[in-house]
Write an enzyme that holds these catalytic residues in place. Structure first.
Site: not given
Length: 727
Positions: A461, A591
């Site tokens: 990633h 978030r």
């Protein structure tokens, strides 16, 4: 303050509170500290998206987009997370006990919360959005509202465009059970025989062909307004033609969502790429993870469908009249600009975009771009310049998600044609991008690129690119390190940081990452500057937190500031609780998922958490540790989730350049000062808008844009002076 602004603020405050309380859902971890289950926390995040749809200060078409985002998020949630819980319900009690997961209770909680949110979604659409559209001359027309000219138009449209796709089927109990395509829309039809009114009701199913046609169809209209009908209601108007001999009593919409997990068996042996290719075709025929239906549907029809499609009580969920509301992304705007967000065009990063010598600019200093406020052009130019520079010998990049049309990919293929060695690591397990990534891999291989694919059991990633260039008979490397993917499209809406550097401390270790990915051999040298998943990421973060704990216990100033998409990893949450108890001041900007519970006396009273949801998707990860006044700053691809810290190759990279450190601190200060779009994360998941008592509204995304605009204006004269911090 004007009456209108006062009224909007009042409505906004009324709409701020979520309609469920998660405090009762907080549980104790295996070590006895408080946690909010990750999926319950995620639903709280998605509610923050729904808040944007009901915020009267948000432009109308943007509110409609947030309805689409909420629905798209929820659809993926049920295809992945809810499907996982449904599968856990099917395993034995022993397995569930070993996993410490009460999936039955979690599924009940999820359904309860989602049902309430869906009721609110319907209310927002029916009672706020539709009336507001009318105020602007846009009318959502249902079939009973059609005038004669519109009826003729609708009937012609159905015959010309829809008839081949609707696939009407009369359902016969225990005999005819049509296959429901994943996420396809259907109308169920309640029928009565015209010649035998006493006969039992019959049931039928008709497809709504939204996979072939636009969901919203403009209608001929007069009187200066604009009429729109949904495809669903054109089918409703036309359904009587499909079942001659029957009276149509009513119609109700349904949709089935299927499990999207690939479930690759024995992925530690055999060809992983071929297994993924074989698994992709099964994704569309997986077991049910959610069956949604119109909440007005009568029980007799619902019971029939449950039996016909072999549905269990945990599979079904009520919604309103319409499903697949992510189609609202394509709601027609009729060129009415003032109902959308005002333009915020990406700003050029002049020091690189205007540089006569790109590499000279990188040798002089490190450079930070902050998309989508900055243009992505300097990143694209990084690859295009390398592709055509005769001094460049190697280009390396990690690709997790790729744009459908990518200048970066084109530059890599052109680099091979120019005789350079190009190496691309493609993660083919990037969920919902597997097929696109495989296509790009094949295309790159055909062009001569050296393509490496996923590791079994681990996702890669990291967001790293490297260029090797021979200068004066000496090899020199340049890197681009980012928090976001190399994706030209998402760079327009995802808020991410990226750093260009030729700092040997960083580029040498970036090269070490690629050596590991290409050879699958553990590097002989460790990582001293980068923190890399599978090597030193988790331990490095733990050591940094431990240092703050030691400082606090010694009576010294100790602070941690983290900006993440998600915080779920239990060992890291436990560390943060320990830091809070020691007196470390912790500021979190999260978030999405936040399993940590702030504000609990004796546990987390020194932790403050906010979440920002606005027009751009907050995607950057920033770690700041006071560290006895040295202030260590890292940017990273990694969230603090178990999957990121234990099962992925991630990269966190330190910021050494003083001018970039100042900028990042400024950006974080702006976000922590947000009193317009920031929500307070608390035990109840109330999602209150953060208020700080200031009369000055600070909307962090707007403030960030104009901060960068002022910087761009200064740099437009090719001024290479270091820009001092704003705050």
């Amino acid at each position: 303050m004007s009456k209108l602004v006062e009224h909007q603020e009042m409505l906004r405050n009324e709409n701020a509170i979520s309609n469920y309380d998660t405090s009762e859902l907080i549980h104790q971890s295996s070590k006895g500290f408080p946690l909010l289950e990750r999926d319950i926390s995620w639903l709280s995040f998605n509610y923050r998206v729904l808040q944007e749809a009901k915020d009267p200060t948000v432009p109308l078409f943007e509110r409609i987009k947030f309805l689409a985002i909420y629905s798209s998020n929820l659809d993926e949630f049920f295809r992945v997370r809810m499907a996982n819980h449904r599968n856990l319900l099917r395993v034995g009690k022993k397995t569930k006990k070993e996993l410490h997961i009460n999936s039955k209770q979690i599924v009940k909680d999820i359904q309860r919360i989602v049902n309430k949110q869906q009721e609110e979604f319907s209310r927002i659409f029916e009672e706020e959005i539709i009336p507001e559209l009318r105020n602007h001359g846009i009318y959502m027309i249902r079939r009973l509202d059609l005038n004669d000219a519109q009826k003729e138009y609708v009937e012609t449209y159905f015959k010309d465009h829809m008839l081949p796709f609707v696939q009407p089927v009369l359902l016969v109990k225990n005999k005819i059970r049509p296959f429901l395509n994943n996420a396809a829309l259907y109308l169920t039809v309640l029928l009565a025989e015209r010649n035998n009114p006493n006969a039992p009701h019959k049931y039928a199913i008709v497809k709504i062909p939204s996979d072939h046609l636009p969901r919203f169809i403009p209608l001929p209209s007069d009187g200066g307004h604009k009429d729109v009908i949904m495809l669903d209601d054109i089918v409703r108007h036309s359904v009587s033609w499909m079942f001659p001999g029957y009276e149509i009593l009513d119609t109700f919409s349904i949709k089935l969502t299927r499990d999207a997990e690939l479930y690759i068996d024995d992925e530690f042996s055999g060809d992983l790429v071929e297994k993924i290719k074989a698994s992709l075709s099964r994704r569309q025929v997986g077991p049910a993870s959610r069956f949604v239906y119109d909440r007005e549907m009568p029980d007799e029809l619902l019971d029939f469908l449950k039996e016909a499609f072999d549905l269990e009580k945990y599979d079904i969920l009520q919604e309103g009249r319409y499903h697949n509301n992510f189609d609202f992304f394509k709601f027609p705007t009729f060129d009415i600009d003032h109902l959308s967000n005002p333009p915020m065009p990406p700003l050029p990063y002049h020091p690189l975009e205007d540089a006569d010598d790109f590499y000279q600019a990188l040798r002089e200093r490190d450079h930070l771009i902050h998309v989508p406020y900055h243009s992505y052009e300097s990143v694209v130019r990084f690859f295009e310049t390398a592709a055509h520079d005769p001094k460049v010998t190697h280009i390396k990049i990690i690709q997790y998600r790729v744009a459908r049309k990518s200048r970066i990919m084109k530059a890599l293929m052109e680099a091979v044609e120019a005789g350079k060695q190009v190496s691309v690591f493609i993660e083919v397990k990037a969920r919902f991008d597997e097929e696109a990534n495989l296509r790009w891999g094949e295309k790159l291989e055909q062009a001569g690129v050296n393509v490496h694919y996923s590791f079994p059991g681990v996702k890669v990633h990291s967001k790293v690119a490297l260029v090797r260039r021979v200068e004066n008979r000496r090899a020199r490397m340049y890197a681009y390190l980012s928090t976001g993917n190399f994706h030209e499209d998402t760079a327009k809406v995802y808020s991410d940081f990226g750093v260009f550097t030729s700092d040997e401390r960083l580029v040498n270790e970036a090269a070490r990452v690629f050596s590991f990915l290409e050879t699958v051999k553990v590097p002989q040298q460790g990582f001293e500057h980068l923190m890399v998943g599978q090597f030193n990421l988790r331990t490095g973060l733990e050591q940094l937190i431990d240092h703050e704990i030691e400082q606090a216990k010694a009576g010294n100033r100790a602070e941690i500031i983290l900006k993440l998409n998600s915080l779920q990893d239990e060992p890291m949450i436990e560390k943060l609780y320990q830091a809070s108890q020691a007196g470390v001041k912790i500021e979190l900007i999260i978030r999405g998922i936040c399993s940590l519970v702030p504000g609990i006396e004796g546990v987390s009273e020194n932790i403050r958490v906010i979440s920002i949801v606005d027009r751009f998707l907050e995607h950057a990860r920033v770690f700041i540790f006071y560290h006895g006044g040295e202030e260590l700053i890292y940017l990273s691809s990694a969230d603090w989730m178990s999957r990121n810290l234990s099962y992925r190759v991630e990269t966190a990279f330190p910021i050494y350049a003083p001018h970039i450190r100042n900028q990042i601190k400024d950006f974080m200060t702006i976000q922590m000062s947000d009193n317009v779009k920031a929500r307070v994360i608390d035990a109840a998941s109330s999602n209150h808008y953060r208020k700080d008592g200031s009369d000055l509204a600070i909307r962090s995304q707007m403030e960030t844009y104009y901060y960068i605009k002022r910087q761009a204006d200064r740099e437009s004269g090719h001024d290479q002076e270091v820009v001092p911090g704003m705050m």
